[in-house]
Design a protein around this motif. Structure first.
Motif, short mmCIF file in Angstrom:
data_model
loop_
_atom_site.label_atom_id
_atom_site.label_comp_id
_atom_site.label_asym_id
_atom_site.label_seq_id
_atom_site.Cartn_x
_atom_site.Cartn_y
_atom_site.Cartn_z
N ALA A 30 -1.42 5.41 26.28
CA ALA A 30 -0.28 5.45 27.20
C ALA A 30 1.02 5.02 26.52
O ALA A 30 2.11 5.43 26.93
N ILE A 31 0.91 4.23 25.48
CA ILE A 31 2.11 3.74 24.78
C ILE A 31 2.93 4.91 24.26
O ILE A 31 4.16 4.91 24.32
N ASN A 32 2.25 5.96 23.79
CA ASN A 32 2.96 7.13 23.26
C ASN A 32 3.21 8.21 24.31
O ASN A 32 3.78 9.26 23.99
N GLY A 33 2.75 7.97 25.53
CA GLY A 33 2.92 8.98 26.58
C GLY A 33 4.15 8.73 27.43
O GLY A 33 4.75 7.65 27.40
N ASP A 34 4.51 9.75 28.22
CA ASP A 34 5.64 9.62 29.15
C ASP A 34 5.06 9.37 30.54
O ASP A 34 4.42 10.25 31.13
N PRO A 35 5.29 8.17 31.10
CA PRO A 35 4.67 7.84 32.39
C PRO A 35 5.21 8.68 33.55
O PRO A 35 4.63 8.69 34.63
N GLU A 36 6.35 9.36 33.30
CA GLU A 36 6.94 10.14 34.41
C GLU A 36 6.65 11.63 34.34
O GLU A 36 7.00 12.38 35.24
N LYS A 37 6.04 12.05 33.27
CA LYS A 37 5.80 13.48 33.06
C LYS A 37 4.85 14.04 34.13
O LYS A 37 5.11 15.08 34.73
N ILE A 38 3.77 13.32 34.41
CA ILE A 38 2.82 13.78 35.43
C ILE A 38 2.71 12.67 36.47
O ILE A 38 2.36 11.54 36.13
N ARG A 39 3.02 13.02 37.71
CA ARG A 39 2.97 11.99 38.75
C ARG A 39 1.66 12.12 39.53
O ARG A 39 1.47 13.05 40.30
N PHE A 40 0.75 11.17 39.32
CA PHE A 40 -0.50 11.17 40.06
C PHE A 40 -0.30 10.42 41.37
O PHE A 40 0.55 9.53 41.47
N PRO A 41 -1.09 10.77 42.41
CA PRO A 41 -0.88 10.16 43.72
C PRO A 41 -1.23 8.68 43.75
O PRO A 41 -2.19 8.25 43.11
N ARG A 42 -0.43 7.93 44.48
CA ARG A 42 -0.74 6.52 44.74
C ARG A 42 -1.43 6.49 46.10
O ARG A 42 -0.84 6.96 47.08
N SER A 43 -2.65 5.97 46.17
CA SER A 43 -3.32 5.92 47.49
C SER A 43 -3.06 4.58 48.12
O SER A 43 -3.43 3.55 47.56
N PHE A 44 -2.44 4.61 49.28
CA PHE A 44 -2.32 3.38 50.06
C PHE A 44 -3.06 3.61 51.36
O PHE A 44 -2.89 4.64 52.00
N LEU A 45 -3.90 2.67 51.72
CA LEU A 45 -4.67 2.84 52.94
C LEU A 45 -3.75 2.50 54.11
O LEU A 45 -2.55 2.39 53.94
N LYS A 46 -4.29 2.33 55.28
CA LYS A 46 -3.40 2.25 56.45
C LYS A 46 -2.39 1.08 56.37
O LYS A 46 -2.65 0.08 55.71
N GLU A 47 -1.27 1.30 57.02
CA GLU A 47 -0.15 0.35 57.06
C GLU A 47 -0.64 -1.11 57.17
O GLU A 47 -1.44 -1.44 58.05
N GLY A 48 -0.16 -1.94 56.28
CA GLY A 48 -0.50 -3.37 56.36
C GLY A 48 -1.83 -3.72 55.71
O GLY A 48 -2.15 -4.89 55.53
N SER A 49 -2.62 -2.71 55.31
CA SER A 49 -3.92 -3.00 54.71
C SER A 49 -3.73 -3.52 53.28
O SER A 49 -2.84 -3.09 52.55
N LEU A 50 -4.58 -4.46 52.88
CA LEU A 50 -4.53 -4.97 51.51
C LEU A 50 -5.72 -4.44 50.70
O LEU A 50 -6.07 -4.97 49.65
N ASP A 51 -6.34 -3.38 51.21
CA ASP A 51 -7.46 -2.76 50.49
C ASP A 51 -6.94 -1.73 49.48
O ASP A 51 -5.79 -1.32 49.54
N PHE A 52 -7.83 -1.34 48.59
CA PHE A 52 -7.48 -0.37 47.55
C PHE A 52 -8.41 0.83 47.61
O PHE A 52 -9.52 0.73 48.12
N SER A 53 -7.96 1.93 47.01
CA SER A 53 -8.84 3.08 46.82
C SER A 53 -8.47 3.72 45.48
O SER A 53 -7.30 4.03 45.23
#
Ligand code: KG4
Ligand code: ZN
Length: 341
Positions: free
Chosen positions: A188-211
């Motif tokens: 990742a050091i040599n990559g462009d973090p903005e070139k490909i935007r992968f989805p950020r999954s956020f569960l329901k509003e206010g949840s502190l869980d991850f997916s």
């Protein structure tokens, strides 16, 4: 008074034995079976258990030699009780019980996740409860409200893959080897973090869980699309086939960009959720642990965002991020003393 403590950790693929006295780490032996799992892209429980069986006694001997103590000098034994692979845990627990029984000394069985957080306290004596704990590893992604070493509440956790597991699976998709975390960080050091935007999954509003399964699949689909494999294989049964489609045909720059884009998305999810948890509980300190906490980009992103809200972030020293037995011994001694008072 401090006690000469023997720590034993065998919850996953590291056979680890350590001798500590208070916060002094006298030895810290880690024998990893990681090389045996690399061709499978993840830990194979049966192989891990057999490795522990073979290496637990040499690791114990080495830890005593490194610490320049005899087995008879040990005053307390601490071992990982949970969570972990049952066949692996049993090897460490059996050894710990045998040592404690033969020497007639006390045994403390500790929680591996809390030990990852305790790794910070081995170096930083001034952390005061309560604080927010964050454990990011190959097996766990949890946000824990720590009121004391034996009083804590899990506020959020992954509903599917752990973050480290997602790194390992993405590395497998890209054909980069195992464990994926350090390799992806490097690419990742040599990559462009903005070139490909992968989805950020956020569960329901206010949840502190991850997916993390969604982002892993998004990387897989992206790779397949680039390789022209449009027909998607989605069943679990064909997981091996899917991963074998690999990143072999991608050019090196694209792999760097995928690594950078994936890492950025994976960490945005952690940073947002961890900072929200701290703000919710008005926590002034966020204490991080687990293998993924070795990642420099995660350290930078978490520290930067937390700072905006007046939250101080703590990380363990690099040698205590990954599974080790010093954190087990340290936590075991602290808990033993607490229960004596
Ligand atoms: O804490 P750990 O040794 O074992 C568990 O308790 O799971 O964590 C191992 C995990 C692996 O998934 C590995 O890929 C990940 O930590 N990891 C990293 C890095 N170093 C290890 N992930 C991201 N960046 C790293 N530098
Ligand atoms: Zn761990």
């Amino acid at each position: 008074m401090t006690m000469l403590t023997l720590g034993i950790e065998t919850s996953c693929d590291e056979t680890a034995v350590s001798v500590t006295r208070g916060k002094d780490i006298l030895s810290n032996v880690v024998s990893s079976s990681v090389h045996l799992h690399s061709k499978y892209g993840g830990v194979v429980p049966e192989i891990a258990s057999r490795f522990h069986l073979e290496y637990i006694t040499p690791a114990l001997k080495e830890a005593l030699i490194d610490a320049r103590v005899g087995l008879d000098d040990i005053e307390l034994v601490a071992v990982t009780k949970e969570p972990g692979l049952i066949g692996s845990l049993l090897v460490g627990i059996s050894m710990a019980r045998a040592v404690a029984y033969s020497l007639s000394i006390p045994l403390v069985e500790v929680n591996h996740i809390i030990a990852h957080i305790y790794a910070n306290l081995m170096h930083n004596g001034r952390l005061e409860f309560p604080f927010m704990g964050l454990v990011v590893s190959g097996g766990h992604t949890q946000i824990i409200w720590m009121e004391d070493l034996d009083k804590f509440r899990v506020l959020g956790e992954t509903q599917d893959d752990a973050v480290g597991e997602a790194f390992d699976k993405v590395a497998k998709i890209l054909g980069l080897g195992y464990p994926g975390g350090p390799i992806i960080e490097k690419r990742a050091i040599n990559g462009d973090p903005e070139k490909i935007r992968f989805p950020r999954s956020f569960l329901k509003e206010g949840s502190l869980d991850f997916s993390y399964s969604g982002i892993k699949t998004a990387v897989l689909y992206y790779v397949q699309k680039q390789l022209g494999h449009k027909s998607q294989v989605t069943s679990h049964k064909s997981e091996d086939t899917r991963h074998k489609t690999g990143g072999g045909g991608l050019d090196s720059k694209m792999i760097d960009d995928i690594c950078a884009g994936f890492q950025e998305a994976a960490f945005d999810m952690i940073v947002d959720t961890a900072v929200s948890a701290c703000r919710k509980k008005k926590a002034g300190a966020l204490v991080v642990g687990g293998g993924v906490s070795a990642n420099k980009r995660l350290r930078e992103k978490l520290t930067g965002e937390a700072q905006k809200w007046g939250i101080t972030v703590h990380f363990p020293s690099m040698d205590l991020c990954l599974d080790n037995a010093a954190m087990i011994a340290g936590l075991g001694e602290a808990l033993y003393k607490k229960n004596q008072n």
